[in-house]
Design a protein around this motif. Structure first.
Motif: not given
Length: 120
Positions: A100-105, A57-64, A114-119, A82-83
């Motif tokens: 279940v792999i994570a929770h919305v942050g 799990c790595y810092l994505f944006y802001d504090v999520v 929200m969940l920001h989802l990319e594929m 994610i949180s």
């Protein structure tokens, strides 16, 4: 890949701007790289297909944070905003579709969680 990343679909469409893939960002300077699935903080996030955690799990944006899973298909799915990862989910973990792999942050600078989802 058959599993939606939440147990139920969000009320707001993730197929329409500003939540959709390719929606304008920064006054048109860039495009949205994923889709945003609005959900309350803490909502469970499910693996959309079986695979291996290849980043996170790595810092994505802001504090999520974000987590990336590479599936048997070769598709990489990035679960952003994610949180934290769910207990036991870390680099190298094998995940099952629907697990279940994570929770919305929640970012500090954006009102909606929200969940920001990319594929890829």
């Amino acid at each position: 890949m058959a599993t939606f990343p939440f147990r139920s679909r969000p009320v707001q469409s993730y197929k329409e701007p500003p939540r959709s893939f390719g929606a304008s960002r920064d006054n048109g300077a860039r495009k949205h790289a994923g889709c945003d699935l609005y959900a309350p903080v803490g909502t469970e996030i499910l693996a959309v297909e079986a695979g291996t955690v290849t980043r996170g799990c790595y810092l994505f944006y802001d504090v999520v944070f974000a987590l990336e899973v590479t599936g048997a298909s070769g598709r990489v799915v990035r679960y952003g905003e994610i949180s934290a990862a769910a207990p036991g989910i870390r680099l190298g973990s094998q995940v099952s579709e629907g697990q279940v792999i994570a929770h919305v942050g929640k970012m500090k600078t954006v009102a909606q969680s929200m969940l920001h989802l990319e594929m890829y």
